[in-house]
Write an enzyme that holds these catalytic residues in place. Structure first.
Site, PDB file in Angstrom:
ATOM      1  N   PRO A   2       9.050  -4.286   4.241  1.00 22.59           N
ATOM      2  CA  PRO A   2       8.158  -5.055   5.099  1.00 22.59           C
ATOM      3  C   PRO A   2       6.909  -4.278   5.509  1.00 22.59           C
ATOM      4  O   PRO A   2       7.005  -3.287   6.208  1.00 22.59           O
ATOM      5  CB  PRO A   2       9.023  -5.395   6.313  1.00 22.59           C
ATOM      6  CG  PRO A   2      10.146  -4.443   6.288  1.00 22.59           C
ATOM      7  CD  PRO A   2      10.312  -3.954   4.888  1.00 22.59           C
ATOM      8  N   GLU A   3       5.788  -4.704   5.006  1.00 18.82           N
ATOM      9  CA  GLU A   3       4.502  -4.229   5.509  1.00 18.82           C
ATOM     10  C   GLU A   3       3.870  -5.393   6.258  1.00 18.82           C
ATOM     11  O   GLU A   3       4.518  -6.399   6.528  1.00 18.82           O
ATOM     12  CB  GLU A   3       3.608  -3.762   4.363  1.00 18.82           C
ATOM     13  CG  GLU A   3       4.228  -2.629   3.541  1.00 18.82           C
ATOM     14  CD  GLU A   3       3.291  -2.099   2.466  1.00 18.82           C
ATOM     15  OE1 GLU A   3       2.076  -2.166   2.659  1.00 18.82           O
ATOM     16  OE2 GLU A   3       3.788  -1.627   1.432  1.00 18.82           O
ATOM     17  N   LYS A  59       3.254  -3.380  12.181  1.00 12.72           N
ATOM     18  CA  LYS A  59       4.481  -3.734  11.463  1.00 12.72           C
ATOM     19  C   LYS A  59       5.578  -4.169  12.426  1.00 12.72           C
ATOM     20  O   LYS A  59       6.743  -4.288  12.029  1.00 12.72           O
ATOM     21  CB  LYS A  59       4.966  -2.536  10.641  1.00 12.72           C
ATOM     22  CG  LYS A  59       4.101  -2.194   9.453  1.00 12.72           C
ATOM     23  CD  LYS A  59       4.651  -0.977   8.729  1.00 12.72           C
ATOM     24  CE  LYS A  59       3.621  -0.445   7.741  1.00 12.72           C
ATOM     25  NZ  LYS A  59       4.022   0.866   7.198  1.00 12.72           N
ATOM     26  N   ARG A 289       5.176  10.385  -0.702  1.00 14.75           N
ATOM     27  CA  ARG A 289       5.337   8.995  -1.155  1.00 14.75           C
ATOM     28  C   ARG A 289       4.812   8.820  -2.562  1.00 14.75           C
ATOM     29  O   ARG A 289       3.771   9.392  -2.925  1.00 14.75           O
ATOM     30  CB  ARG A 289       4.559   8.042  -0.230  1.00 14.75           C
ATOM     31  CG  ARG A 289       5.085   7.987   1.184  1.00 14.75           C
ATOM     32  CD  ARG A 289       6.407   7.231   1.224  1.00 14.75           C
ATOM     33  NE  ARG A 289       7.113   7.418   2.476  1.00 14.75           N
ATOM     34  CZ  ARG A 289       8.086   8.317   2.658  1.00 14.75           C
ATOM     35  NH1 ARG A 289       8.426   9.119   1.679  1.00 14.75           N
ATOM     36  NH2 ARG A 289       8.693   8.402   3.809  1.00 14.75           N
TER      37      ARG A 289
END
Length: 299
Positions: A2-3, A59, A289
């Site tokens: 979820p962004e 978020k 990342r």
DNA sequence: AGAAGGACCTGCACGC
DNA sequence: TGCGTGCAGGTCCTTC
């Protein structure tokens, strides 16, 4: 993952279903509390509150609450063996002292889900919180990896850790990165600067702006930063539009239905040809990342 | 203070 | 088939 677009879609879907409803009782798993606010505090504070609205900040999903006009007493939840084994805090439920306003702030982490369901639907494993509503439905928080967080906010309205990418001015956007030497990709992920952008949309917006993710954030020209902000907004808005069509399935039933994804141009496409120039997409690590980019189109 | 890196946590894909 | 390994990534914490 979820962004911003996913969180917005979920928040809107939950809002449609629970706005105006009242929390009757609250149950929390005791299995290593994944909550910022202790479960006992949440269990005491949430019952007898009405849901004014559900919306997104960064978020985070923010549930605005006000004291219910006609408080209902907590009913008992199911008495299955599983529930008893997990034990609950609901015995401690005394309707909380209502502030003029309070908010339940939910962060989904990576795997968190907020489900609005009928009470007789089987409870998924990794269910950490269940709010029983006056309508009879349940608002469930499910999170296998337990990176998600719940918190009660009774101070001023929750504003999130950073600035909103959809509304920030281009001048303020440029100001965020001034003097910073870290990679622009890492800067985009820093929620205290800009909140709501995660790994996927960071990569996608950098590709669309033609900016190499390793570039030092503070050394990008104003023209390139303007282009980045524009790309970011374009990608986020497209994803919000795309997600909106499937959200009802997502939050209503079992949460298995995924979002309609916008077509990724670089994310997850390592080794595949760039959709613009045909060169293989490269994958490197920035800030721990995975980072995907086209070595030719992004400079 | 800014930046970098590891920890947290589970499910899943993969290789042997 | 079955097991071990690595990877996914948002945020928090520690270290430099």
């Amino acid at each position: 993952m979820p962004e911003l677009p996913e969180v917005e879609t979920i928040a809107n879907g939950v809002d449609r279903r629970v706005r105006g409803d009242t929390i009757v009782s609250a149950w929390f798993s005791k299995h290593k509390e994944p909550f910022k606010t202790p479960a006992s505090t949440l269990a005491a504070a949430l019952p007898a509150h009405s849901i004014l609205r559900v919306h997104r900040v960064g978020k985070h999903i923010v549930i605005d609450l006000e004291p219910a006009r006609t408080p209902r007493q907590s009913g008992s939840r199911r008495n299955t063996g599983l529930q008893n084994m997990q034990s609950s805090h609901r015995e401690a439920s005394t309707p909380g002292q209502p502030g003029p306003q309070s908010q339940l702030v939910v962060h989904l982490g990576m795997t968190g889900r907020l489900l609005v369901t009928a009470p007789d639907l089987p409870e998924p494993s990794h269910t950490h919180a269940v709010l029983t509503l006056a309508s009879g439905r349940e608002l469930r928080f499910v999170d296998p990896r337990r990176f998600g967080r719940l918190a009660l906010n009774t101070a001023e309205a929750f504003a999130g850790p950073g600035r909103e990418p959809l509304t920030i001015s281009s001048g303020d956007f440029a100001q965020l990165f001034r003097g910073r030497r870290l990679a622009i990709k890492a800067a985009l992920l820093n929620q205290s600067l800009l909140h709501g952008v995660g790994n996927i949309y960071a990569d996608e917006s950098l590709f669309r702006a033609g900016i190499r993710p390793t570039r030092a954030a503070g050394r990008l020209t104003r023209v390139r930063l303007d282009r980045l902000l524009q790309s970011l907004r374009t990608v986020l808005k497209a994803a919000i539009r795309a997600g909106g069509s499937s959200v009802s399935d997502y939050v209503d039933a079992d949460g298995e239905a995924g979002f309609f994804q916008i077509q990724h141009r670089v994310y997850g496409r390592e080794g595949q040809p760039c959709r613009v120039c045909g060169r293989p997409i490269r994958r490197i690590i920035i800030g721990g990342r995975s980072t995907h980019f086209c070595p030719r189109c992004q400079t």
